[in-house]
Design a protein around this motif. Structure first.
Motif, PDB file in Angstrom:
ATOM      1  N   VAL A 117     -11.377  59.990 135.351  1.00 59.28           N
ATOM      2  CA  VAL A 117     -10.678  61.349 135.339  1.00 59.28           C
ATOM      3  C   VAL A 117     -10.462  61.840 136.833  1.00 59.28           C
ATOM      4  O   VAL A 117     -11.404  61.447 137.793  1.00 59.28           O
ATOM      5  N   ASN A 118      -9.608  62.337 136.939  1.00 63.41           N
ATOM      6  CA  ASN A 118      -9.330  63.118 138.367  1.00 63.41           C
ATOM      7  C   ASN A 118     -10.201  64.326 138.500  1.00 63.41           C
ATOM      8  O   ASN A 118      -9.972  65.273 137.506  1.00 63.41           O
ATOM      9  N   MET A 119     -11.244  64.281 139.311  1.00 61.31           N
ATOM     10  CA  MET A 119     -12.189  65.514 139.336  1.00 61.31           C
ATOM     11  C   MET A 119     -11.598  66.831 139.518  1.00 61.31           C
ATOM     12  O   MET A 119     -12.562  67.764 139.242  1.00 61.31           O
ATOM     13  N   ARG A 120     -10.526  66.730 140.221  1.00 58.86           N
ATOM     14  CA  ARG A 120      -9.973  68.325 140.437  1.00 58.86           C
ATOM     15  C   ARG A 120      -9.183  68.714 139.382  1.00 58.86           C
ATOM     16  O   ARG A 120      -9.339  70.078 139.183  1.00 58.86           O
ATOM     17  N   SER A 121      -8.374  67.938 138.760  1.00 61.92           N
ATOM     18  CA  SER A 121      -7.564  68.393 137.625  1.00 61.92           C
ATOM     19  C   SER A 121      -8.216  68.246 136.237  1.00 61.92           C
ATOM     20  O   SER A 121      -7.847  69.057 135.147  1.00 61.92           O
ATOM     21  N   GLY A 122      -9.172  67.201 136.051  1.00 61.13           N
ATOM     22  CA  GLY A 122      -9.752  67.130 134.930  1.00 61.13           C
ATOM     23  C   GLY A 122      -9.287  66.045 133.896  1.00 61.13           C
ATOM     24  O   GLY A 122      -9.334  65.923 132.886  1.00 61.13           O
ATOM     25  N   LYS A 123      -7.863  65.906 134.423  1.00 62.99           N
ATOM     26  CA  LYS A 123      -7.012  64.804 133.786  1.00 62.99           C
ATOM     27  C   LYS A 123      -7.270  63.356 133.788  1.00 62.99           C
ATOM     28  O   LYS A 123      -7.691  62.860 134.597  1.00 62.99           O
ATOM     29  N   ALA A 124      -7.097  62.450 132.709  1.00 60.21           N
ATOM     30  CA  ALA A 124      -7.456  61.252 132.631  1.00 60.21           C
ATOM     31  C   ALA A 124      -6.387  60.435 133.577  1.00 60.21           C
ATOM     32  O   ALA A 124      -5.121  60.638 133.556  1.00 60.21           O
ATOM     33  N   THR A 125      -6.720  59.314 134.535  1.00 57.56           N
ATOM     34  CA  THR A 125      -6.087  58.516 135.181  1.00 57.56           C
ATOM     35  C   THR A 125      -5.806  57.061 134.699  1.00 57.56           C
ATOM     36  O   THR A 125      -5.174  56.409 135.118  1.00 57.56           O
ATOM     37  N   GLY A 150     -14.248  63.836 149.603  1.00 53.40           N
ATOM     38  CA  GLY A 150     -12.792  63.041 149.480  1.00 53.40           C
ATOM     39  C   GLY A 150     -12.793  62.118 148.252  1.00 53.40           C
ATOM     40  O   GLY A 150     -12.003  61.212 148.282  1.00 53.40           O
ATOM     41  N   CYS A 151     -13.701  61.980 147.449  1.00 55.75           N
ATOM     42  CA  CYS A 151     -13.866  61.003 146.264  1.00 55.75           C
ATOM     43  C   CYS A 151     -13.428  61.921 145.149  1.00 55.75           C
ATOM     44  O   CYS A 151     -13.889  62.694 144.623  1.00 55.75           O
ATOM     45  N   TYR A 152     -12.173  61.472 144.701  1.00 58.84           N
ATOM     46  CA  TYR A 152     -11.650  62.471 143.530  1.00 58.84           C
ATOM     47  C   TYR A 152     -11.384  61.874 142.043  1.00 58.84           C
ATOM     48  O   TYR A 152     -11.156  62.520 141.082  1.00 58.84           O
ATOM     49  N   VAL A 153     -11.741  60.397 141.897  1.00 62.80           N
ATOM     50  CA  VAL A 153     -11.701  59.984 140.679  1.00 62.80           C
ATOM     51  C   VAL A 153     -12.956  59.436 140.108  1.00 62.80           C
ATOM     52  O   VAL A 153     -13.832  58.948 141.025  1.00 62.80           O
ATOM     53  N   ALA A 154     -13.288  59.571 139.202  1.00 65.28           N
ATOM     54  CA  ALA A 154     -14.695  59.269 138.614  1.00 65.28           C
ATOM     55  C   ALA A 154     -14.642  58.834 137.285  1.00 65.28           C
ATOM     56  O   ALA A 154     -13.700  59.450 136.379  1.00 65.28           O
ATOM     57  N   GLN A 155     -15.703  58.210 136.561  1.00 66.28           N
ATOM     58  CA  GLN A 155     -16.050  58.269 135.352  1.00 66.28           C
ATOM     59  C   GLN A 155     -17.338  58.224 134.929  1.00 66.28           C
ATOM     60  O   GLN A 155     -18.297  58.203 135.796  1.00 66.28           O
ATOM     61  N   GLY A 156     -17.797  58.740 134.034  1.00 63.72           N
ATOM     62  CA  GLY A 156     -19.379  59.195 133.532  1.00 63.72           C
ATOM     63  C   GLY A 156     -19.383  60.208 132.298  1.00 63.72           C
ATOM     64  O   GLY A 156     -18.375  60.709 131.808  1.00 63.72           O
ATOM     65  N   TYR A 157     -20.387  60.479 131.889  1.00 63.66           N
ATOM     66  CA  TYR A 157     -20.733  61.288 130.556  1.00 63.66           C
ATOM     67  C   TYR A 157     -20.379  62.795 130.989  1.00 63.66           C
ATOM     68  O   TYR A 157     -20.262  63.495 130.153  1.00 63.66           O
ATOM     69  N   LEU A 158     -20.325  63.231 131.997  1.00 64.33           N
ATOM     70  CA  LEU A 158     -19.870  64.596 132.542  1.00 64.33           C
ATOM     71  C   LEU A 158     -18.598  65.151 132.035  1.00 64.33           C
ATOM     72  O   LEU A 158     -18.144  65.842 131.588  1.00 64.33           O
ATOM     73  N   PHE A 159     -17.639  63.968 131.856  1.00 63.26           N
ATOM     74  CA  PHE A 159     -16.069  64.080 131.507  1.00 63.26           C
ATOM     75  C   PHE A 159     -15.839  63.585 130.045  1.00 63.26           C
ATOM     76  O   PHE A 159     -15.423  64.362 129.179  1.00 63.26           O
ATOM     77  N   ALA A 160     -16.738  62.266 129.598  1.00 65.15           N
ATOM     78  CA  ALA A 160     -16.206  61.870 128.442  1.00 65.15           C
ATOM     79  C   ALA A 160     -17.099  60.480 128.271  1.00 65.15           C
ATOM     80  O   ALA A 160     -17.109  59.784 129.085  1.00 65.15           O
ATOM     81  N   ARG A 161     -17.648  60.456 126.899  1.00 67.14           N
ATOM     82  CA  ARG A 161     -18.252  59.188 126.587  1.00 67.14           C
ATOM     83  C   ARG A 161     -17.214  58.104 125.988  1.00 67.14           C
ATOM     84  O   ARG A 161     -15.864  58.424 125.830  1.00 67.14           O
ATOM     85  N   PRO A 162     -17.488  56.950 126.002  1.00 65.36           N
ATOM     86  CA  PRO A 162     -16.620  55.733 125.608  1.00 65.36           C
ATOM     87  C   PRO A 162     -16.253  56.152 124.237  1.00 65.36           C
ATOM     88  O   PRO A 162     -16.868  56.475 123.287  1.00 65.36           O
ATOM     89  N   MET A 163     -14.995  55.921 123.862  1.00 65.22           N
ATOM     90  CA  MET A 163     -14.573  56.268 122.645  1.00 65.22           C
ATOM     91  C   MET A 163     -13.454  55.198 122.039  1.00 65.22           C
ATOM     92  O   MET A 163     -12.911  54.476 122.800  1.00 65.22           O
ATOM     93  N   SER A 164     -13.371  55.303 120.693  1.00 64.05           N
ATOM     94  CA  SER A 164     -12.389  54.303 120.135  1.00 64.05           C
ATOM     95  C   SER A 164     -10.893  54.650 120.646  1.00 64.05           C
ATOM     96  O   SER A 164     -10.671  55.680 120.969  1.00 64.05           O
ATOM     97  N   VAL A 165      -9.918  53.575 120.512  1.00 66.42           N
ATOM     98  CA  VAL A 165      -8.604  54.147 120.805  1.00 66.42           C
ATOM     99  C   VAL A 165      -8.252  55.441 120.094  1.00 66.42           C
ATOM    100  O   VAL A 165      -7.428  55.950 120.710  1.00 66.42           O
ATOM    101  N   SER A 166      -8.476  55.183 118.645  1.00 68.86           N
ATOM    102  CA  SER A 166      -7.671  56.357 118.133  1.00 68.86           C
ATOM    103  C   SER A 166      -8.153  57.676 118.503  1.00 68.86           C
ATOM    104  O   SER A 166      -7.590  58.828 118.645  1.00 68.86           O
ATOM    105  N   LYS A 167      -9.692  57.717 118.806  1.00 68.12           N
ATOM    106  CA  LYS A 167     -10.221  59.141 119.315  1.00 68.12           C
ATOM    107  C   LYS A 167      -9.595  59.314 120.818  1.00 68.12           C
ATOM    108  O   LYS A 167      -9.523  60.344 121.376  1.00 68.12           O
TER     109      LYS A 167
END
Length: 736
Positions: free
Chosen positions: A505-513, A708-725
């Motif tokens: 996720v782009n931590m500034r916009s909250g959108k998936a990268t 200056g670190c803008y992209v991250a992954q973690g439970y703060l944004f989303a947990r792992p999901m199936s493709v449909s979810k």
């Protein structure tokens, strides 16, 4: 010797059938009149002072039943034509081929000579004699039957001798440390006794080394009049009258046969330079047949003594370490297998491992290290007897001992630090010891005991312990891993693995990268096996390529589904460096990407830093093959390895991922903060994108954004999901 000396005829036989075992003759004849005449003609026949008992059968089926119940039938008078024209011939075939009875003498009799041609029948059905009924007068019948009884007797004795020899050979094969040469010679004596039927007298076997017979020879086995002489010197048996015969047999290296005693000579000059002499003494006169059988038997015994000597020599090779002259792994396994439950309750096994032995081999060489181990073994002998220690590996020893001999902790601590002097050089050997109480493993097989013991020692090395005790939990852990491995094989065959996607996720916009594909395993019963259990197991078992290929395949399929749903976002999949070394894996993944038609920019391959840097020169060309197709290359867990700046600069990578272990302590200590800032600086300097893993708190997000670190992954944004979810989640993002 004439036939009259072998048997005599008497109308008023004085032989008592109740006290003398008769010869059994079977008449198979459907002509009851002719059969009655046979019985009458043979009723007074006596051979070797034993009468003849006539058994009768009137059909093939009745004859088969009688033969099955009487294994000592010597002669069969068999009519050719009974229920059917070839009934007698079929019975003869059954006796020879089905029952395997080659000793019984079959005399074919027929009243129809043309039915079965003589020469053809005798050759095909192993018939011993062929007579027309009209030619078998009483005197002729007596001569024919008595002759075949005599033949059967000698054949039976030869078969018994052969069976005895087989028992000797079997005894030789079964000799081990607890079944020595004495047990073999005892078997030989028993067989000789059985074959020639010694009732009075005795047999003695002795052995000596050297070129000449010596009265100091040691008795190996004795029976009859010499019983109780085993292990004594020959001079104690008062056999002086036989010494000239012993000397003669030794000089001629051959046997001497007599009517009241025989001397058998054997040697194994090319194996152990030993000589063996067997004295067979009988108070009853031995017949020519006995001597003949003894001679045949003794010639075969010679190979038995050779086999015993070879077994002894092979035992030394099989159960001794040829360098250190100690026992080896095979010996220990044999001893553990032979132990009773009661013995295990009172015993312990100790595994001793020489630490850093591989480094010593590289530094000093193999022969020097073998000398060090020899010196170490001598030191251990000072604590434990030599016959308790076995070398079970290059740098591993096992000590099997009674619990009463257990060392105190102080003595054991002293033993595991060895100071050895070799070639005027002092060496310090550090040992690791695993102690196993065998009372905990009374139902466990020998190989498993040793494997558990070695696993316990390995566990001590991993934990940095010098002394460790086996606990049942170790076996449960190993057993569970084994069962899990079997399930893993089945899971691969049954396609039980699937992927979930964790957003980047782009931590500034909250959108998936983009996303990372994570492999998951759910068993048919619903149990979920975590990756930290099955991934290391797959690597150890050599199955990781199957999982990596499955992850790549499902990642490509997921990327296609996202693209069809309108989302052109890259998905990364993990690849172990061991697979990137294999052309088959690389070719398979590249072929899958090519066949899918997917744009390479929608895929990203992840490798861990430590593995990539260990084989930098080999792995970099492979990574370039993927980057040439447009794939991104991420270095996972960055900061936990030991990358040099030179390698980082030229590494075929597009992204550095900051390991979660540094993110967890952001703002708590300077060390983690400095690593994060260093990675961000490297990314900026060399043009790498940077992704932070495991972001779980707002504090961590703000800290990374501020630097200056803008992209991250973690439970703060989303947990792992199936493709449909994931698709539903992306659609939700678009509406917010």
């Amino acid at each position: 010797m004439s036939e009259l000396e072998l048997f005599h005829f008497s109308e008023n036989s004085t032989v008592k059938k109740t006290t003398v075992t008769p010869w059994k003759v079977l008449s198979v004849e459907d002509d009851l009149t002719y059969q009655a005449s046979l019985i009458y003609s043979l009723q007074d026949l006596v051979v070797y002072e034993r009468p003849v008992e006539i058994l009768t059968a009137n059909s093939v089926s009745e004859a088969a039943d009688i033969i099955s119940r009487n294994s000592d039938i010597s002669v069969i008078l068999l009519d050719v034509v009974m229920e059917e024209d070839d009934a007698g011939l079929r019975l003869a075939s059954t006796i020879r081929e089905v029952l395997g009875n080659s000793a019984v003498r079959i005399i074919l009799v027929t009243g129809q000579p043309g039915v079965a041609p003589r020469h053809e029948v005798m050759a095909k059905y192993d018939i011993d004699e062929y007579w027309n009924k009209s030619d078998l007068a009483r005197d002729t019948l007596h001569t024919v039957v008595s002759s075949h009884i005599r033949t059967w007797r000698y054949l039976s004795e030869l078969i018994q001798a052969k069976q005895g020899l087989q028992m000797v050979v079997d005894a030789a094969r079964s000799i081990s440390s607890k079944q020595n040469l004495v047990s073999f010679t005892e078997t030989v004596l028993n067989e000789i006794e059985r074959i020639i039927g010694i009732k009075q007298g005795g047999i003695v076997c002795f052995t000596y080394q050297g070129k000449q017979f010596s009265s100091n020879a040691r008795v190996l086995a004795a029976s009859g009049a010499y019983s109780g002489s085993t292990h004594k010197a020959l001079s104690e048996l008062n056999l002086d009258e036989y010494y000239p015969g012993f000397v003669c047999a030794a000089e001629k290296r051959g046997h001497l046969f007599g009517t009241d005693s025989s001397i058998l000579y054997f040697d194994t000059p090319n194996i152990d330079q030993k000589h063996y002499i067997v004295l067979v003494h009988s108070r009853e006169r031995l017949t020519d047949g006995h001597i003949n059988l003894l001679q045949v038997f003794s010639e075969n015994i010679s190979s038995g003594f050779t086999a015993v000597a070879l077994v002894s020599r092979l035992t030394n090779l099989a159960y001794k370490d040829q360098v250190l002259k100690s026992y080896n792994r095979n010996w220990l396994l044999r001893e553990l297998s032979a132990m009773t439950k009661e013995e295990k309750l009172e015993s312990r096994l100790m595994i001793v491992v020489v630490n850093d032995f591989t480094g010593m081999m590289v530094t000093f060489g193999e022969h020097y290290c073998e000398d060090l181990l020899t010196a170490l073994l001598l030191n251990i002998h000072g604590v434990y007897p030599k016959d308790l220690i076995a070398r079970t590996g290059d740098c591993t020893f096992a000590i099997l001992f009674n619990k009463k001999s257990i060392l105190t902790e102080e003595k054991l601590s002293h033993m595991i630090d060895q100071r050895l002097t070799l070639n005027n050089t002092i060496h310090r050997l550090r040992l690791t010891v695993a102690r196993i109480d065998l009372s905990l493993l009374t139902e466990v097989k020998a190989e498993q005991i040793l494997q558990l013991s070695e696993s316990t020692a390995n566990m001590a090395h991993i934990k940095g312990q010098r002394i460790i005790d086996y606990e049942p939990e170790i076996m449960r852990s190993i057993t569970a891993s084994h069962h899990l491995l079997m399930d893993l094989h089945a899971a691969i065959d049954n396609h039980e693995f699937f992927i979930v996607l964790q957003p980047k996720v782009n931590m500034r916009s909250g959108k998936a990268t983009g996303f990372e594909a994570l492999l998951r395993w759910q068993k048919p019963d619903g149990q979920v096996i975590p990756p930290d259990r099955f991934i290391p197991l797959a690597e150890t078992a050599g199955l990781i390529s199957h999982l990596d290929i499955e992850a790549a395949k499902q990642t490509i399929e997921a990327a296609i589904l996202l693209q069809k749903a309108g989302f052109d976002l890259p998905i990364s999949f993990n690849a172990s460096c061991s697979n990137l070394h294999h052309k088959d894996y690389v070719r398979t993944v590249l072929d899958m990407i090519g066949r899918s038609g997917l744009d390479g920019h929608l895929l990203d391959i992840e490798v861990t830093e430590s593995q990539a840097m260990l084989s930098y020169e080999q792995i970099n060309p492979t990574l370039k093959q993927f980057s040439d197709l447009g794939l991104g290359v991420s270095i996972d867990d960055f900061g936990t390895g030991y990358s040099s700046l030179a390698h980082v600069a030229y590494l075929e990578a597009t992204t550095l991922k900051i390991d979660k272990s540094f993110i967890d302590h952001l703002g708590e200590n300077d060390a983690g903060n400095h690593v994060v800032e260093m990675i961000l600086h490297l990314g900026e300097q060399f043009g790498f994108a940077v992704v932070a893993e495991g972001v779980e708190t707002e504090l961590q997000r703000q800290y990374l954004l501020n630097r200056g670190c803008y992209v991250a992954q973690g439970y703060l944004f989303a947990r792992p999901m199936s493709v449909s979810k994931v698709i539903d989640w992306l659609n939700t993002q678009q509406t917010t």
